[in-house]
Write an enzyme that holds these catalytic residues in place. Structure first.
Site, PDB file in Angstrom:
ATOM      1  N   THR A 111      51.985 -12.572 -50.496  1.00  0.00           N
ATOM      2  CA  THR A 111      51.192 -11.825 -49.513  1.00  0.00           C
ATOM      3  C   THR A 111      52.311 -11.155 -48.669  1.00  0.00           C
ATOM      4  O   THR A 111      53.319 -11.684 -48.464  1.00  0.00           O
ATOM      5  CB  THR A 111      50.250 -12.722 -48.718  1.00  0.00           C
ATOM      6  OG1 THR A 111      51.360 -13.625 -47.759  1.00  0.00           O
ATOM      7  CG2 THR A 111      49.312 -13.520 -49.249  1.00  0.00           C
ATOM      8  N   ASP A 168      71.792 -21.461 -47.688  1.00  0.00           N
ATOM      9  CA  ASP A 168      72.965 -21.161 -48.126  1.00  0.00           C
ATOM     10  C   ASP A 168      73.681 -20.203 -47.207  1.00  0.00           C
ATOM     11  O   ASP A 168      74.825 -20.245 -47.276  1.00  0.00           O
ATOM     12  CB  ASP A 168      73.086 -20.579 -49.744  1.00  0.00           C
ATOM     13  CG  ASP A 168      72.010 -19.578 -49.697  1.00  0.00           C
ATOM     14  OD1 ASP A 168      70.842 -19.495 -49.285  1.00  0.00           O
ATOM     15  OD2 ASP A 168      72.547 -18.490 -50.473  1.00  0.00           O
ATOM     16  N   GLY A 470      10.020  16.671 -29.421  1.00  0.00           N
ATOM     17  CA  GLY A 470       9.266  17.963 -29.802  1.00  0.00           C
ATOM     18  C   GLY A 470       9.293  18.404 -31.262  1.00  0.00           C
ATOM     19  O   GLY A 470       8.658  19.406 -31.537  1.00  0.00           O
ATOM     20  N   SER A 474       4.717  12.248 -33.016  1.00  0.00           N
ATOM     21  CA  SER A 474       3.349  11.550 -32.561  1.00  0.00           C
ATOM     22  C   SER A 474       2.285  12.373 -33.053  1.00  0.00           C
ATOM     23  O   SER A 474       1.108  11.732 -33.375  1.00  0.00           O
ATOM     24  CB  SER A 474       3.500  11.742 -31.144  1.00  0.00           C
ATOM     25  OG  SER A 474       4.694  10.974 -30.536  1.00  0.00           O
ATOM     26  N   SER A 541      14.514   7.513 -33.228  1.00  0.00           N
ATOM     27  CA  SER A 541      15.551   6.707 -33.944  1.00  0.00           C
ATOM     28  C   SER A 541      16.548   7.627 -34.577  1.00  0.00           C
ATOM     29  O   SER A 541      16.854   7.912 -35.950  1.00  0.00           O
ATOM     30  CB  SER A 541      14.772   6.042 -34.997  1.00  0.00           C
ATOM     31  OG  SER A 541      13.899   6.834 -35.848  1.00  0.00           O
TER      32      SER A 541
END
Length: 628
Positions: A111, A168, A470, A474, A541
């Site tokens: 890694t 070493d 608008g 609905s 939404s």
């Protein structure tokens, strides 16, 4: 004349059989830059005879071109496979290598050491049993050493080797080793590692890697290879409660239905009772099928297909368990999050969450604290940047079955995915549920949504009307409900303004409140569909991720997204409630279309143009779509 093919020689068969029976250890190497991780793995591959002649020839050539060891072989080049890595002398990606000895098989992950690639290190650690943390003897314990050690501990690795490399270069001085070991053990005291073996070595020369070092006679411990061959990392998965996430519903024909997946803990036999974790439905195992034939018992690690004697509603992502040992199921979690995204984590923004085989949406509601990887202190924060770690409160779009990560790594983890780029941006480790009661499970009832729908004589659906204020949502939803009611259909209309007078009257219009507004309405709509109703939802939404969160609650075909479309300039001229005028005057903040965006649907089932057509025509189009 045809000749029979020669059979495989018995010694070869014996060798393959013995090789297949060897245990497998997955481990990773990690640490800071230039600590010698790739060189160590290259040395292990070379000394265990995993380098073939053509690879050795390529290594000699690459060592002359890219190597850092003069005329000697540069073993790091056996692992650093990317051209960019070879030119820079660093590891960027996670490199996996296989090797074997007389006693064991190994898969090792090399890694990256750079802080920039810590997310790659976390990926390599996620399925490892042991970690080899390298420390340059000349530099001692560094910040990246501490960061990697903390992540190793957080990800549940309980066996650690501290490889003090390049001895070493310090004249094999024992005092150097003692100082590094003392510093590291003091830092890691609270990590709860089961084993912590410190080994002085030189990966370049092989000292204490595969052979004992003659230059360090004062060290009487095992070599690295001896230690990883003998360390016992046997998992307790077989002893845990039975868990099998369903990956696929196997239905090749009308006479067979099975549930395929890998057993992640425990065991199961034909005749045992199993429960679906989320619903609580119980059934009896009739067969445990595999490609090699039926099993008398399936244990952790086995990939199987389970068939049941009773018909039960099970789909991909469900978890099978024993009825009296069901995992927790929750949509609110506490979890450690390792942030992997280049862009910082944003609270209350929707992400895709993959937990096991289950995919849903989710938001980070709150970051309780960040974690300083050097001091392990908890720090106040409102965001997480790349490679930072925090303890967070997660709100999911749908409940998931889980066990805490420290109990079961497979059942207790998840990833966060950016829905715009599809990139994995975070890894989560579940700590606990945030339910107010810890032992809440769904109760299974005999009268279900299918029975209720049959009684009403209609197909339950959710008609989700979305669009600017608008646009006419609905108005059209009301007309559609009138037509359905006239035909004897059972319906209910959830309107945004009406709901905010009751169920959601405690919510404002900030982004977090808007997400919660849609979540609650989606849950209510789901309950109505389970009651057999056709539910109409009329809400602005504005965000695609919120609408997707609602869609995820329903079966395919049950959620009908209807975009009621009108350009902003048209919707603003209508302005039936005077809201646009107030928003333009600064009297309303976060108003959709003015100072908050509206994300139009990209694949709505219906798009209704309220400029070109009348509301009556559009309502009729919805009825025609429903086939009524």
């Amino acid at each position: 004349m045809n000749q029979a093919l020669p059979s495989i020689a018995p010694p070869v068969v014996d060798f393959l059989g013995e090789h297949d029976q060897k245990g497998l250890l997955r481990f990773l190497t990690c640490g800071s830059v230039d600590d010698g991780k790739s060189t160590l793995i290259g040395r292990l591959l070379h000394d265990t005879k995993r380098v073939f002649e053509d690879q050795a020839a390529a290594l000699r050539k690459d060592s002359r071109k890219y190597g850092t060891q003069g005329e000697a072989l540069d073993f790091a080049l056996l692992v650093d496979g990317l051209e960019a890595e070879r030119e820079q002398g660093i590891t960027i990606d996670v490199a996996y290598r296989f090797f074997a000895t007389e006693g064991r098989k190994f898969i090792v992950a090399d890694t990256p050491g750079h802080e920039q690639y810590t997310r790659n290190m976390a990926t390599g650690a996620s399925n490892s049993d042991l970690a080899v943390i390298l420390i340059d003897a000349r530099k001692g314990v560094l910040q990246q050493t501490r960061r990697h050690s903390f992540i190793v501990s957080l990800l549940g690795i309980r066996h650690v080797v501290v490889a003090v490399n390049k001895m070493d270069l310090v004249d094999h001085d024992r005092a150097v080793l003692d100082a590094v070991e003392s510093d590291y053990r003091a830092f890691a005291e609270g990590f709860g590692f089961e084993t912590l073996q410190v080994i002085p070595m030189s990966a370049l020369t092989g000292e204490n890697v595969t052979v004992q070092s003659e230059a360090m006679p004062w060290y009487d411990g095992p070599t690295l290879l001896e230690h990883i061959e003998s360390i016992d990392v046997a998992s307790d998965d077989r002893l845990g409660p039975f868990r099998m996430p369903v990956q696929w519903v196997n239905r090749p024909n009308l006479d067979f239905r099975g549930y395929a997946g890998t057993v992640v803990s425990g065991s199961i036999r034909p005749g045992d009772k199993v429960a679906v974790a989320a619903s609580g439905r119980v059934a009896t195992v009739s067969r445990i099928a595999t490609m090699s034939g039926d099993l008398e018992e399936a244990v952790a690690g086995d990939a199987v297909t389970i068939t049941l004697e009773e018909e039960v509603d099970i789909s991909r992502g469900d978890v099978l368990s024993l009825p009296d040992q069901r995992p927790e199921v929750s949509d609110r979690l506490n979890a450690h999050v390792i942030w992997m995204g280049d862009q910082a984590l944003r609270t209350n923004r929707n992400y895709i969450v993959k937990a096991g085989k289950r995919t849903t949406t989710g938001v980070v509601r709150h970051i309780e604290h960040g974690i300083d990887v050097n001091s392990l202190k908890h720090l106040p924060t409102e965001t997480l940047a790349l490679n930072e770690i925090g303890f967070c409160e997660i709100q999911l779009g749908a409940p998931v079955a889980f066990d805490p990560y420290e109990v079961n790594r497979d059942m207790g983890s998840f990833v966060l995915i950016d829905p715009l780029t599809n990139q994995t941006v975070g890894a989560g480790l579940i700590w606990s549920s945030l339910r107010k009661a810890d032992n809440i499970h769904r109760q299974a009832f005999d009268i279900d949504r299918t029975a209720r729908a049959a009684l009403t004589g209609q197909t339950p659906r959710v008609l989700w009307f979305t669009g600017l204020s608008g646009a006419g949502k609905s108005t059209i939803a009301n007309m559609v409900e009138q037509r359905l009611h006239a035909e004897g259909r059972l319906t209910f209309l959830l309107d945004g303004d009406n709901v905010r007078h009751g169920l959601n009257k405690d919510l404002g219009f900030a982004e977090a409140d808007r997400v919660e507004n849609i979540r609650r309405v989606g849950e209510v709509a789901k309950l109505f569909t389970e009651a057999g109703l056709i539910t109409l939802v009329s809400f602005i939404s504005p965000f695609r991720s919120d609408r997707q969160m609602a869609r995820d609650l329903f079966a395919p075909g049950e959620f009908v997204e209807i975009h009621v479309h009108a350009p902003l300039e048209i919707a603003e001229t209508r302005d039936p409630k005077g809201l646009y005028r107030k928003a333009r005057a600064g009297e309303i903040r976060n108003f959709t279309g003015i100072d908050s965006p509206y994300e139009a649907p990209e694949q709505a089932e219906l798009v209704l143009d309220t400029v070109a057509r009348s509301a009556e025509d559009l309502a009729d189009e919805v009825i025609r779509y429903l086939g009524l």
